[in-house]
Design a protein around this motif. Sequence first.
Motif, short mmCIF file in Angstrom:
data_model
loop_
_atom_site.label_atom_id
_atom_site.label_comp_id
_atom_site.label_asym_id
_atom_site.label_seq_id
_atom_site.Cartn_x
_atom_site.Cartn_y
_atom_site.Cartn_z
N ASP A 53 -5.45 -13.04 -10.83
CA ASP A 53 -6.51 -14.00 -11.19
C ASP A 53 -7.98 -13.39 -11.54
OD1 ASP A 53 -4.71 -16.20 -10.89
OD2 ASP A 53 -4.85 -16.08 -8.71
N PHE A 54 -8.21 -12.26 -10.45
CA PHE A 54 -9.50 -11.50 -10.69
C PHE A 54 -9.62 -10.94 -12.09
CE2 PHE A 54 -11.82 -7.54 -10.41
CZ PHE A 54 -13.07 -8.16 -10.09
N LYS A 55 -8.32 -10.50 -12.81
CA LYS A 55 -8.19 -9.97 -13.84
C LYS A 55 -8.81 -11.00 -14.99
CE LYS A 55 -4.49 -7.32 -14.86
NZ LYS A 55 -3.34 -7.08 -15.15
N ALA A 56 -8.29 -11.99 -14.79
CA ALA A 56 -8.73 -13.44 -15.69
C ALA A 56 -10.11 -13.68 -15.52
CB ALA A 56 -7.68 -14.71 -15.58
N LEU A 57 -10.64 -13.52 -14.25
CA LEU A 57 -11.91 -13.89 -14.11
C LEU A 57 -13.21 -13.07 -14.66
CD1 LEU A 57 -11.52 -15.62 -10.44
CD2 LEU A 57 -12.01 -16.87 -12.52
N ILE A 58 -12.65 -11.80 -14.77
CA ILE A 58 -13.60 -10.95 -15.25
C ILE A 58 -13.37 -10.66 -16.79
CG2 ILE A 58 -13.97 -9.62 -13.25
CD1 ILE A 58 -11.93 -7.50 -14.40
N TYR A 94 -16.48 -20.01 -18.73
CA TYR A 94 -16.51 -20.91 -17.34
C TYR A 94 -17.19 -20.40 -16.44
CZ TYR A 94 -11.86 -22.32 -19.60
OH TYR A 94 -11.00 -22.73 -20.58
N LEU A 95 -18.20 -19.75 -17.06
CA LEU A 95 -19.39 -19.28 -15.98
C LEU A 95 -20.09 -20.16 -14.98
CD1 LEU A 95 -20.63 -16.53 -15.35
CD2 LEU A 95 -22.33 -16.72 -16.86
N GLU A 96 -20.27 -21.38 -15.52
CA GLU A 96 -20.97 -22.51 -14.80
C GLU A 96 -20.09 -22.89 -13.65
OE1 GLU A 96 -23.72 -24.62 -13.01
OE2 GLU A 96 -23.82 -23.22 -14.87
N VAL A 123 -23.46 -11.52 -13.70
CA VAL A 123 -23.42 -12.60 -13.15
C VAL A 123 -21.73 -12.96 -13.07
CG1 VAL A 123 -23.68 -15.04 -13.42
CG2 VAL A 123 -25.75 -13.51 -13.57
N GLN A 124 -21.21 -12.82 -14.22
CA GLN A 124 -19.79 -13.05 -14.10
C GLN A 124 -19.00 -12.48 -13.02
OE1 GLN A 124 -17.92 -12.28 -17.93
NE2 GLN A 124 -15.71 -12.86 -17.14
N LEU A 125 -19.26 -10.89 -13.16
CA LEU A 125 -18.61 -9.95 -12.10
C LEU A 125 -18.83 -10.28 -10.83
CD1 LEU A 125 -16.77 -7.79 -11.68
CD2 LEU A 125 -19.05 -6.18 -11.91
N ILE A 126 -20.01 -10.96 -10.33
CA ILE A 126 -20.44 -11.07 -8.74
C ILE A 126 -19.50 -12.22 -8.48
CG2 ILE A 126 -22.34 -12.13 -7.51
CD1 ILE A 126 -24.20 -10.18 -9.25
N CYS A 127 -19.63 -13.55 -9.30
CA CYS A 127 -18.80 -14.69 -9.05
C CYS A 127 -17.41 -14.35 -9.07
CB CYS A 127 -18.97 -15.71 -10.18
SG CYS A 127 -20.86 -16.40 -10.32
N ALA A 128 -16.83 -13.43 -9.67
CA ALA A 128 -15.44 -13.29 -9.81
C ALA A 128 -14.83 -12.44 -8.68
CB ALA A 128 -15.01 -12.24 -11.04
N ASP A 159 -15.45 1.17 -19.41
CA ASP A 159 -15.38 -0.40 -19.52
C ASP A 159 -15.44 -0.90 -18.32
OD1 ASP A 159 -14.44 -2.63 -21.48
OD2 ASP A 159 -13.21 -2.81 -19.32
N TRP A 160 -16.56 -2.04 -18.04
CA TRP A 160 -16.98 -2.36 -16.59
C TRP A 160 -15.86 -3.31 -16.19
CZ3 TRP A 160 -17.41 -7.38 -15.59
CH2 TRP A 160 -17.58 -8.38 -16.63
N ARG A 161 -15.28 -3.87 -17.00
CA ARG A 161 -14.17 -5.00 -16.67
C ARG A 161 -13.00 -4.30 -16.03
NH1 ARG A 161 -16.39 -7.71 -21.28
NH2 ARG A 161 -16.76 -9.85 -20.90
N THR A 162 -12.38 -3.11 -16.85
CA THR A 162 -11.35 -2.43 -16.24
C THR A 162 -11.55 -1.51 -14.74
OG1 THR A 162 -10.69 -2.26 -18.64
CG2 THR A 162 -9.45 -0.91 -16.64
N ASP A 163 -13.00 -0.99 -14.92
CA ASP A 163 -13.24 -0.47 -13.83
C ASP A 163 -13.44 -1.30 -12.58
OD1 ASP A 163 -13.55 2.57 -13.54
OD2 ASP A 163 -15.51 2.51 -14.62
N SER A 164 -14.02 -2.58 -12.79
CA SER A 164 -13.90 -3.71 -11.76
C SER A 164 -12.63 -3.94 -11.12
CB SER A 164 -14.81 -4.63 -12.05
OG SER A 164 -16.05 -4.31 -12.43
N PHE A 165 -11.71 -4.14 -11.89
CA PHE A 165 -10.20 -4.30 -11.70
C PHE A 165 -9.69 -3.25 -10.60
CE2 PHE A 165 -5.70 -3.63 -11.76
CZ PHE A 165 -5.22 -4.82 -11.49
N PHE A 166 -10.00 -2.09 -10.94
CA PHE A 166 -9.45 -0.94 -10.14
C PHE A 166 -10.43 -0.90 -8.76
CE2 PHE A 166 -7.39 0.59 -13.92
CZ PHE A 166 -6.25 1.20 -13.22
N THR A 167 -11.63 -1.40 -8.88
CA THR A 167 -12.27 -1.63 -7.58
C THR A 167 -11.92 -2.61 -6.80
OG1 THR A 167 -14.25 -0.58 -8.71
CG2 THR A 167 -14.70 -1.72 -6.58
#
Length: 379
Positions: free
Chosen positions: A41-46, A53-55, A287-292, A230-238
């Motif tokens: 789900d986190f993967k989908a949200l980032i 769907y940011l709002e 913003v998207q990453l913080i919310c995710a 890639d910030w999305r992939t790095d964030s998934f691993f975090t």
Amino acid sequence: MKNENNWFDRHDWNTVLRDVYATTPQQVEQALARSRRTLDDFKALISPAAQAYLEPMAQLSHQLTQQRFGRTVQLYAPLYLSNECQNICTYCAFSLDNKIRRRTLTDDEIRREAEAVQQLGYEHILLVTGEANQTVGVPYLKNAIRLLREYFAQVSMEVQPLDQPEYEELISEGLNTVLVYQETYHQATYRNHHPKGKKSNFLYRLETPDRLGRAGIHRIGLGALLGLEDWRTDSFFTAAHLQHLERTYWQTRYSVSFPRLRPIDLLENDTITAKSFDRCMSDRDLVQLICAYRLFNEEVELSLSTRETPRFRDHVLKLGITSLSAGSKTNPGGYVVEPQSLEQFAISDERSPAEMAEVIRRQGYEPVWKDWDKTLVQL
């Protein structure tokens, strides 16, 4: 000994990268509809698909943060003790190959800096050094913690990774929290940006939070340097790293920070020149990453530093952030001892702690000047 990297070995970088960018709107909607969210789900949200769907993500993030943390925002300040470093890091002004004047604070200078930070209102401190074991190793850190405990109720640090017995020794002196950022979880990119020094050992750094967990630290801070890969992939691993740690060391608290690459000053032929980076994520992405993260983990503390602009920090205050730095100096002696020494990276938000506290109050929140976990434990 148990293989601490099992969680890491279960995920392939290229597969995660492909999956993130192949996410469909339906997968995002399914993630938003769940009450408990998984790594998938986190993967989908980032993913890029989640930008539409940011709002609703922001609204839900705001709601979940208030339910867990109330209307409070913790303020903190770093205290840089040294810019000595034995590593070469391509993005850092303290890098060994940057021919700057090196500076390590003496006991008297530490006290002077501590008094200045204390007068700003802080009751806890984050001590920061470069990675130079001979100059700012465990004996220096142990002494610094003893000095700082005279001024602050709680001491955190962001220094070079250490062995478990060394962490245990510092914890016995009063160390409460350790921040250790992997920078990037992509091993080849990591090697490119860390060609020399102990920091070039990817796996030793990756295993640092496990050593901290076994040592019994109160809180561990994680993060990736957003913009190296890639910030999305790095964030998934975090997020996967966070999940592993929470399941293994469940009594420890956790925080995630969002350091975006900032310009640094380099000294070339006695002339200071600025180096910028072109892979940084956008404000909307952050913003998207913080919310995710908040939707993925309602308990984790989310921290934002003065790397970010005043406008951005004010905007995201209600979207999931639980701690902010204010009045930060990123150079040794930056508060009173030697304000003009070279900074580790450029600051964007130069407002004082008092100004930041007033911004927080105007938004209906209460600034917190001490560590709330310590307060809760004492109840």
